[in-house]
Design a protein around this motif. Structure first.
Motif, short mmCIF file in Angstrom:
data_model
loop_
_atom_site.label_atom_id
_atom_site.label_comp_id
_atom_site.label_asym_id
_atom_site.label_seq_id
_atom_site.Cartn_x
_atom_site.Cartn_y
_atom_site.Cartn_z
N MET A 141 71.47 27.20 48.00
CA MET A 141 70.35 26.34 47.66
C MET A 141 69.70 25.88 48.96
SD MET A 141 70.01 23.14 45.13
CE MET A 141 70.15 24.38 43.90
N SER A 142 68.39 25.86 48.98
CA SER A 142 67.66 25.43 50.16
C SER A 142 67.74 23.93 50.31
CB SER A 142 66.19 25.82 50.04
OG SER A 142 66.05 27.20 49.98
N SER A 143 67.77 23.50 51.56
CA SER A 143 67.75 22.06 51.79
C SER A 143 67.20 21.80 53.17
CB SER A 143 69.15 21.46 51.66
OG SER A 143 69.96 21.91 52.71
N SER A 144 66.86 20.58 53.39
CA SER A 144 66.35 20.16 54.68
C SER A 144 66.89 18.78 54.97
CB SER A 144 64.82 20.14 54.65
OG SER A 144 64.32 19.66 55.87
N ASN A 145 67.36 18.59 56.20
CA ASN A 145 67.89 17.28 56.57
C ASN A 145 66.79 16.34 57.04
OD1 ASN A 145 70.52 18.02 55.99
ND2 ASN A 145 70.85 18.87 58.03
N THR A 146 65.59 16.86 57.19
CA THR A 146 64.48 16.02 57.63
C THR A 146 63.56 15.74 56.47
OG1 THR A 146 63.17 17.93 58.26
CG2 THR A 146 64.55 16.96 59.98
N LYS A 147 62.96 14.59 56.50
CA LYS A 147 61.98 14.22 55.47
C LYS A 147 60.63 14.78 55.88
CE LYS A 147 64.55 11.54 52.89
NZ LYS A 147 64.93 11.87 51.57
N PRO A 148 59.90 15.31 54.93
CA PRO A 148 58.56 15.80 55.25
C PRO A 148 57.69 14.67 55.79
CG PRO A 148 59.24 16.55 53.08
CD PRO A 148 60.26 15.54 53.55
N GLY A 149 56.99 14.95 56.85
CA GLY A 149 56.11 13.94 57.44
C GLY A 149 54.69 14.44 57.47
N GLU A 150 53.90 13.83 58.32
CA GLU A 150 52.50 14.19 58.42
C GLU A 150 52.32 15.67 58.77
OE1 GLU A 150 49.77 12.34 57.78
OE2 GLU A 150 51.11 10.76 57.09
N ASP A 151 53.20 16.21 59.64
CA ASP A 151 53.07 17.60 60.03
C ASP A 151 53.28 18.54 58.86
OD1 ASP A 151 55.81 16.78 60.02
OD2 ASP A 151 56.33 18.62 61.09
N VAL A 172 74.78 16.86 42.42
CA VAL A 172 74.22 16.90 43.77
C VAL A 172 73.23 18.06 43.89
CG1 VAL A 172 74.79 17.33 46.20
CG2 VAL A 172 76.20 15.76 44.85
N ALA A 173 73.63 19.24 43.43
CA ALA A 173 72.76 20.42 43.51
C ALA A 173 71.49 20.24 42.68
CB ALA A 173 73.53 21.67 43.05
N SER A 174 71.62 19.62 41.52
CA SER A 174 70.48 19.40 40.65
C SER A 174 69.48 18.44 41.29
CB SER A 174 70.95 18.86 39.30
OG SER A 174 69.87 18.70 38.43
N LYS A 175 69.99 17.39 41.90
CA LYS A 175 69.10 16.43 42.57
C LYS A 175 68.37 17.11 43.73
CE LYS A 175 69.01 11.98 44.91
NZ LYS A 175 69.77 10.83 45.37
N GLU A 176 69.10 17.91 44.51
CA GLU A 176 68.51 18.62 45.63
C GLU A 176 67.44 19.60 45.14
OE1 GLU A 176 70.08 21.92 48.73
OE2 GLU A 176 71.28 20.10 48.63
N TRP A 177 67.72 20.30 44.05
CA TRP A 177 66.77 21.26 43.50
C TRP A 177 65.50 20.55 43.02
CZ3 TRP A 177 64.41 22.13 38.78
CH2 TRP A 177 63.77 23.36 38.64
N ARG A 178 65.68 19.44 42.30
CA ARG A 178 64.52 18.69 41.81
C ARG A 178 63.67 18.17 42.96
NH1 ARG A 178 68.37 16.27 38.70
NH2 ARG A 178 67.98 14.28 39.70
N MET A 179 64.31 17.71 44.02
CA MET A 179 63.57 17.20 45.17
C MET A 179 62.79 18.34 45.84
SD MET A 179 64.81 15.18 48.60
CE MET A 179 65.58 13.91 47.64
N GLY A 180 63.42 19.48 46.02
CA GLY A 180 62.73 20.62 46.62
C GLY A 180 61.55 21.06 45.78
N LYS A 181 61.74 21.08 44.47
CA LYS A 181 60.67 21.46 43.55
C LYS A 181 59.50 20.48 43.67
CE LYS A 181 60.58 20.41 39.11
NZ LYS A 181 60.71 20.34 37.65
N ALA A 182 59.81 19.18 43.66
CA ALA A 182 58.77 18.16 43.71
C ALA A 182 58.01 18.18 45.03
CB ALA A 182 59.39 16.78 43.48
#
Length: 130
Positions: free
Chosen positions: A1-11, A81-91
């Protein structure tokens, strides 16, 4: 599953807005893909990131299934945990698209379930611009 430890910002939002007639489709598509990939969500855009399977939906279980063993508890915890990560990535990916397309196009795609479905729809509209 894809994930990112950083929050998306302006960039993250530095993708040119897609013009209504799709004139900049090729550049838009590439920059959108690069931006989403840089944050670990390319699978959502491409439609390859699949929603985790709810353990209660596995054979022999049902909606009223309750984990009774420590392995089942771990399985359910991992799913949550995986479901929450998936939903966040989708959103996040859907929002990246929504923020960079014209309102007239947003109205057409807003009820599609996943970022992959949205991207496929838009891609099909502008294939001739490729």
């Amino acid at each position: 599953m894809s994930s990112s430890n950083t929050k998306p910002g302006e960039d993250f939002l530095c993708v040119p807005k897609l013009v209504v007639d799709g004139e900049n489709w090729m550049t838009y598509k590439d920059r959108l893909s690069w931006s989403v990939d840089a944050h670990g969500f390319l699978g959502h855009l491409e439609g390859t990131e699949k929603k985790p399977v709810d353990p209660s939906m596995l054979t022999g279980r049902g909606a009223s299934w309750v984990p009774t063993t420590s392995d089942e508890v771990r399985e359910l915890t991992a799913y949550k945990v995986a479901s929450k990560e998936w939903r966040m990535g989708k959103a996040i990916t859907k929002q990246q698209i929504a923020g960079t397309i014209p309102n007239s196009l947003f109205i057409q795609v807003k009820n599609l379930a996943t970022a992959g479905e949205i991207f496929t729809y838009i891609s099909n509209l502008f294939k001739k611009c490729s």
